[in-house]
Design an enzyme around this catalytic site. Structure first.
Site, mmCIF file in Angstrom:
data_model
loop_
_atom_site.group_PDB
_atom_site.id
_atom_site.type_symbol
_atom_site.label_atom_id
_atom_site.label_comp_id
_atom_site.label_asym_id
_atom_site.label_seq_id
_atom_site.Cartn_x
_atom_site.Cartn_y
_atom_site.Cartn_z
ATOM 1 N N ASP A 80 1.075 -1.626 0.040
ATOM 2 C CA ASP A 80 0.314 -0.501 0.410
ATOM 3 C C ASP A 80 1.214 1.131 0.083
ATOM 4 O OD1 ASP A 80 -2.082 1.769 0.075
ATOM 5 O OD2 ASP A 80 -2.409 1.597 2.669
ATOM 6 N N HIS A 210 -9.072 4.704 -2.111
ATOM 7 C CA HIS A 210 -8.748 5.172 -0.976
ATOM 8 C C HIS A 210 -9.327 6.000 0.773
ATOM 9 C CE1 HIS A 210 -4.587 3.783 -1.639
ATOM 10 N NE2 HIS A 210 -5.205 3.738 -2.839
ATOM 11 N N THR A 254 -9.426 -0.104 3.643
ATOM 12 C CA THR A 254 -10.149 0.159 4.773
ATOM 13 C C THR A 254 -8.556 0.001 5.941
ATOM 14 O OG1 THR A 254 -12.193 -0.509 3.693
ATOM 15 C CG2 THR A 254 -11.830 -0.741 6.065
HETATM 16 O O1 G3H Z 1 -3.512 4.814 3.747
HETATM 17 C C1 G3H Z 1 -2.922 4.665 4.559
HETATM 18 C C2 G3H Z 1 -2.894 4.090 5.129
HETATM 19 O O2 G3H Z 1 -4.259 3.791 6.325
HETATM 20 C C3 G3H Z 1 -1.661 2.850 6.430
HETATM 21 O O3 G3H Z 1 -1.247 4.026 6.834
HETATM 22 O O4 G3H Z 1 1.705 4.241 6.795
HETATM 23 O O5 G3H Z 1 -0.061 4.152 9.476
HETATM 24 O O6 G3H Z 1 -0.115 2.176 8.248
HETATM 25 P P1 G3H Z 1 0.250 3.727 7.578
HETATM 26 P P1 13P Z 2 -9.592 4.932 5.317
HETATM 27 O O1 13P Z 2 -8.219 5.443 6.327
HETATM 28 O O2 13P Z 2 -10.662 5.225 4.926
HETATM 29 O O3 13P Z 2 -9.664 3.141 5.908
HETATM 30 O O4 13P Z 2 -7.689 4.356 4.077
HETATM 31 C C1 13P Z 2 -7.343 3.604 4.105
HETATM 32 C C2 13P Z 2 -6.391 3.433 2.321
HETATM 33 O O5 13P Z 2 -6.711 4.190 2.166
HETATM 34 C C3 13P Z 2 -5.379 3.116 2.575
HETATM 35 O O6 13P Z 2 -4.242 2.675 1.728
HETATM 36 ZN ZN ZN Z 3 -4.878 4.906 0.635
#
Ligand code: G3H
Ligand code: 13P
Ligand code: ZN
Length: 307
Positions: A80, A210, A254
């Protein structure tokens, strides 16, 4: 079974349902996602951010891959928001079947060049790739048209971007944003823009949403009741997600809903039983709460029974 992201998403587009991409950071989240997918007979995408990989290291990626291979439903293991070519290469080397390169903060030409380079690497090893175009910003309905155009994905640019880069699925900015605060009040989703992008990319091309968490108010209230502090938290309305799926969205990300479910249940357990200190008695209920959230999302997306 472990499959590519494109395999899962192409079938979803053809059959008109959405697929959940859920972020994991540890064993309990991974189990919650996979147990929900198996219980609902649904394909699923497990997403690991660079932050997740820093937190969980090799133990996390190894466990996610093993669990995905053993699952009785199709699972793609996805990077991601990969921030660099090197990050994408590391994920591919670790066996990810799907990666994201996110250069949406750069100028269009840089985004094109970097996404193309990453796409070539992913395709060389049989993995799928996602890129992002536009700024993920929560907007309100009455925001001026030129302001929306400056932030959100331009449909004509999306068409050129996909042609030039060869990415398999595209994250679009249509009004959603990350986290529990998605702009002031109820977030506005630019459905017309989704339809315009889909019309130019072709009806089978998978779009990605996203920042799509629903932030269920029931969880927000329980979080507060258990001593948590959370401001004016709002998510994307279930009907907006379903409409977006009919318009061309295939992958729905999500993370926030899982974080909220986890934190709510941990708070409740510790508050209700001051004597508890066995980690399993704290994390087990949190895992069940997250599984419930994932199952509800899979029902919403229409992917249950499709595996
Ligand atoms: O879009 C981002 C996701 O919610 C992941 O978040 O980079 O804090 O793991 P993180
Ligand atoms: P949310 O913060 O709405 O759960 O989105 C998550 C996301 O886009 C991860 O790439
Ligand atoms: Zn995202």
């Amino acid at each position: 079974m472990l499959v590519t992201g494109l395999e899962i998403l192409s079938k979803a587009r053809r059959e008109g349902y959405g697929v959940g991409a859920f972020n994991t950071n540890n064993m309990e989240i991974t189990q919650a996602i996979l147990q929900a997918a198996e219980a609902k007979r649904s394909p699923v995408i497990i997403a690991l951010s660079e932050g997740a990989m820093r937190y969980g290291g090799k133990e996390l990626t190894t466990m996610v891959h093993e669990s995905a291979r053993d699952a009785r439903v199709p699972v793609a293991v996805h990077l991601d928001h990969g921030s660099s070519y090197e990050s994408v290469l590391r994920a591919l080397y670790a066996g990810f079947t799907s990666v994201m390169i996110d250069k949406s903060g750069e100028d269009f030409e840089v985004n094109v060049a970097e996404s193309k380079r990453a796409a070539e690497a992913a395709h060389a090893v049989g993995a799928s790739i996602e890129a992002e175009l536009g700024r993920l910003a929560g907007i309100e309905e009455h925001v001026a048209v030129d302001e929306k155009d400056a932030l959100l994905t331009n449909p004509r640019e999306a068409e050129i971007f996909v042609q030039k880069t060869g990415v398999d699925f595209l994250a679009v900015a249509v009004g959603t944003s990350h986290g529990p605060y998605k702009g002031k009040g109820k977030p506005f989703i630019d459905h017309e823009r989704i339809r315009e992008i889909a019309a130019l990319l072709g009806e089978d091309y998978p779009l990605v949403l996203h920042g799509a968490s629903g932030v269920p108010q029931e969880l927000v209230q329980r979080f507060r009741a258990a001593g948590g502090e959370i401001g004016d938290a709002h998510g994307i309305a279930p009907e907006d997600v379903q409409k977006a799926i009919t318009e061309g969205v295939a992958k729905i990300n999500t993370d926030t809903d899982l974080r909220l479910a986890f934190a709510v249940r941990v708070r409740e357990v510790l508050k209700d039983d001051p004597k508890v200190f066995d980690p399993r008695k704290v994390l087990g209920p949190a895992r069940e709460e997250m599984q419930r959230v994932v199952e509800a999302r899979l029902e919403l997306f229409g992917s249950s029974g499709k595996a």
